[in-house]
Design a protein around this motif. Sequence first.
Motif, mmCIF file in Angstrom:
data_model
loop_
_atom_site.group_PDB
_atom_site.id
_atom_site.type_symbol
_atom_site.label_atom_id
_atom_site.label_comp_id
_atom_site.label_asym_id
_atom_site.label_seq_id
_atom_site.Cartn_x
_atom_site.Cartn_y
_atom_site.Cartn_z
ATOM 1 N N ALA A 149 0.838 -1.207 0.000
ATOM 2 C CA ALA A 149 0.000 0.000 0.000
ATOM 3 C C ALA A 149 0.868 1.251 0.000
ATOM 4 N N GLY A 150 1.952 1.212 0.772
ATOM 5 C CA GLY A 150 2.865 2.350 0.802
ATOM 6 C C GLY A 150 3.564 2.564 -0.519
ATOM 7 N N LEU A 151 3.944 1.461 -1.164
ATOM 8 C CA LEU A 151 4.624 1.580 -2.455
ATOM 9 C C LEU A 151 3.711 2.163 -3.528
ATOM 10 N N LEU A 152 2.430 1.820 -3.491
ATOM 11 C CA LEU A 152 1.490 2.321 -4.499
ATOM 12 C C LEU A 152 1.280 3.827 -4.404
ATOM 13 N N VAL A 153 1.558 4.377 -3.224
ATOM 14 C CA VAL A 153 1.391 5.822 -3.046
ATOM 15 C C VAL A 153 2.376 6.599 -3.922
ATOM 16 N N VAL A 154 3.586 6.084 -4.065
ATOM 17 C CA VAL A 154 4.661 6.824 -4.741
ATOM 18 C C VAL A 154 4.285 7.253 -6.150
ATOM 19 N N PRO A 155 3.868 6.329 -7.042
ATOM 20 C CA PRO A 155 3.500 6.803 -8.396
ATOM 21 C C PRO A 155 2.229 7.648 -8.408
ATOM 22 N N ALA A 156 1.322 7.407 -7.434
ATOM 23 C CA ALA A 156 0.051 8.144 -7.422
ATOM 24 C C ALA A 156 0.227 9.601 -7.023
ATOM 25 N N VAL A 157 1.235 9.907 -6.188
ATOM 26 C CA VAL A 157 1.392 11.278 -5.688
ATOM 27 C C VAL A 157 2.771 11.840 -6.013
ATOM 28 N N SER A 158 3.418 11.293 -7.035
ATOM 29 C CA SER A 158 4.794 11.703 -7.359
ATOM 30 C C SER A 158 4.907 13.171 -7.744
ATOM 31 N N HIS A 159 3.792 13.783 -8.153
ATOM 32 C CA HIS A 159 3.814 15.177 -8.559
ATOM 33 C C HIS A 159 3.726 16.140 -7.366
ATOM 34 N N THR A 160 3.566 15.593 -6.148
ATOM 35 C CA THR A 160 3.472 16.454 -4.967
ATOM 36 C C THR A 160 4.850 16.602 -4.321
ATOM 37 N N ASN A 161 4.883 16.782 -3.004
ATOM 38 C CA ASN A 161 6.142 16.966 -2.291
ATOM 39 C C ASN A 161 6.424 15.785 -1.378
ATOM 40 N N ALA A 162 7.625 15.760 -0.792
ATOM 41 C CA ALA A 162 8.054 14.630 0.028
ATOM 42 C C ALA A 162 7.179 14.455 1.263
ATOM 43 N N GLY A 163 6.800 15.574 1.908
ATOM 44 C CA GLY A 163 5.972 15.482 3.106
ATOM 45 C C GLY A 163 4.627 14.861 2.817
ATOM 46 N N THR A 164 3.998 15.274 1.715
ATOM 47 C CA THR A 164 2.706 14.709 1.322
ATOM 48 C C THR A 164 2.841 13.222 1.013
ATOM 49 N N THR A 165 3.871 12.869 0.282
ATOM 50 C CA THR A 165 4.097 11.453 -0.049
ATOM 51 C C THR A 165 4.245 10.614 1.208
ATOM 52 N N PHE A 166 5.068 11.084 2.124
ATOM 53 C CA PHE A 166 5.317 10.338 3.361
ATOM 54 C C PHE A 166 4.045 10.213 4.188
ATOM 55 N N SER A 167 3.273 11.302 4.287
ATOM 56 C CA SER A 167 2.036 11.282 5.068
ATOM 57 C C SER A 167 1.008 10.327 4.473
ATOM 58 N N LEU A 168 0.847 10.357 3.141
ATOM 59 C CA LEU A 168 -0.133 9.475 2.501
ATOM 60 C C LEU A 168 0.332 8.021 2.467
ATOM 61 N N MET A 169 1.630 7.799 2.452
ATOM 62 C CA MET A 169 2.129 6.432 2.606
ATOM 63 C C MET A 169 1.721 5.880 3.967
ATOM 64 N N ALA A 170 1.891 6.713 5.008
ATOM 65 C CA ALA A 170 1.534 6.288 6.361
ATOM 66 C C ALA A 170 0.043 6.003 6.477
ATOM 67 N N SER A 171 -0.795 6.899 5.919
ATOM 68 C CA SER A 171 -2.242 6.707 6.039
ATOM 69 C C SER A 171 -2.717 5.489 5.256
ATOM 70 N N SER A 172 -2.154 5.262 4.068
ATOM 71 C CA SER A 172 -2.562 4.121 3.246
ATOM 72 C C SER A 172 -2.156 2.799 3.898
ATOM 73 N N MET A 173 -0.958 2.770 4.456
ATOM 74 C CA MET A 173 -0.496 1.565 5.148
ATOM 75 C C MET A 173 -1.310 1.317 6.412
ATOM 76 N N ALA A 174 -1.647 2.400 7.137
ATOM 77 C CA ALA A 174 -2.462 2.253 8.349
ATOM 78 C C ALA A 174 -3.844 1.716 8.009
ATOM 79 N N PHE A 175 -4.437 2.231 6.939
ATOM 80 C CA PHE A 175 -5.776 1.785 6.535
ATOM 81 C C PHE A 175 -5.757 0.314 6.143
ATOM 82 N N THR A 176 -4.765 -0.081 5.370
ATOM 83 C CA THR A 176 -4.641 -1.488 4.973
ATOM 84 C C THR A 176 -4.412 -2.370 6.191
ATOM 85 N N GLY A 177 -3.577 -1.894 7.126
ATOM 86 C CA GLY A 177 -3.320 -2.654 8.343
ATOM 87 C C GLY A 177 -4.573 -2.839 9.174
#
Length: 419
Positions: free
Chosen positions: A15-43
């Motif tokens: 889930a965290g890996l899928l975030v990278v191509p989906a939000v690659s046009h944003t910034n590092a903070g957004t990517t990291f935050s959405l990786m955390a939320s997506s992984m938490a939701f899947t967990g």
Amino acid sequence: MSAGAVLVWSLIGFAGLLVVPAVSHTNAGTTFSLMASSMAFTGMALALFMATRPPFIERLFGGLDRIYQTHRRVGITVLVLILVHYFITPDFKGLSLTGGLNKLAADAGKYAFYALVVLLLLSIVKIVPKTKVEIPYHFWRLTHRFIGLLFVMAAFHQTFIKRPYDGTAMLATYLNIFAMIGTLSYIYTQLFPWLRTRTYEVFDVARHEGATIISARPVRRPLRARPGQFGFFRVNKPGLREPHPFTIAGMEDDGTVRFAIKPLGDYTKALRDGIAIGDRLKLEGGYGHFNHRRGSKKQIWLAGGIGVTPFLAMAGRLKGDEGQDIHMVYCVRDRSEAIGLDTFQTQADKLSNFSFTLHDSKTDGRLDAAKLAASSAVDPAGADLWFCGPPLLRKSIEKGLKDLGKTPRRVEFEQFEFR
């Protein structure tokens, strides 16, 4: 790590890996935050699925006890990840269905966050730090049930909140799948009492010094369980309706079951005082992989105290044609606490492949590896050691046998803790 645990952590990580191509046009903070939320939701979705206690995946984890160990670790990880998502605020220009839904989704996420932090802490912490105050099991279980509702709120949040990718992204599809898995799992757990339990009636209660022996027969369909497995047990009367896991100490061909329950906590003490002949039980099971038939030809069974219960069930079903040589060592603080001695002695007298030793610590001293090896008809070196009892005893025996040069081929035990 079991195959089941590897699968769970891989799905969370993906889930965290899928975030990278989906939000690659944003910034590092957004990517990291959405990786955390997506992984938490899947967990969370996977934790809810594991809570359904699906028998078909037990073999992937090596038993229900291992499923619950992974379940707890996932819960801790989810707590950390949602804190990361909360404190690292995403910053992007995103897409939303409508302004109204976006606001509702934002509110749902905010309230779900605060409630989840509290409930996850209650799920993880058993004793209030720096105190002797233990969170009661019934309170823990009641609050734990609300986590599923909070997951539904989180699913609404992640579906309708403004986001930097559209609904066709692989990440959106992945999270939608887990939204469905988590929601259906929660609904299923709420239907558990009607779908998976069997009704039994108590016909005998024997209150021994070491344990309360409860015998019950099925009212309709019997429980399906193997010797050595455990079930979830509750009594249909006030104060005893919370399900608790107990090993099945005996099971007959007609479905009759026996439980040997030591009065150690509030529930088991109330059970000893309150249960009576004619009471109706709700049983669910069997669970666990603690069964000697999957072991080697040479086995030592070691029971400490009330840990004798799975061995009672297994010994009672021995017929002598198992192709296994088994020596049973039953360690008690005092002989008066021992239960089921007739079963062990009768089988030892009747069967050539089963022998039995009672270790009375009051007269024989503390059991150690040297005494175990000396009393056993089976050499511990290269044999299976099947253990049920206090963890400190197991660790002491394992270390002692290693020091003696008699390391067992493997040690089998269950991590019998579900909270």
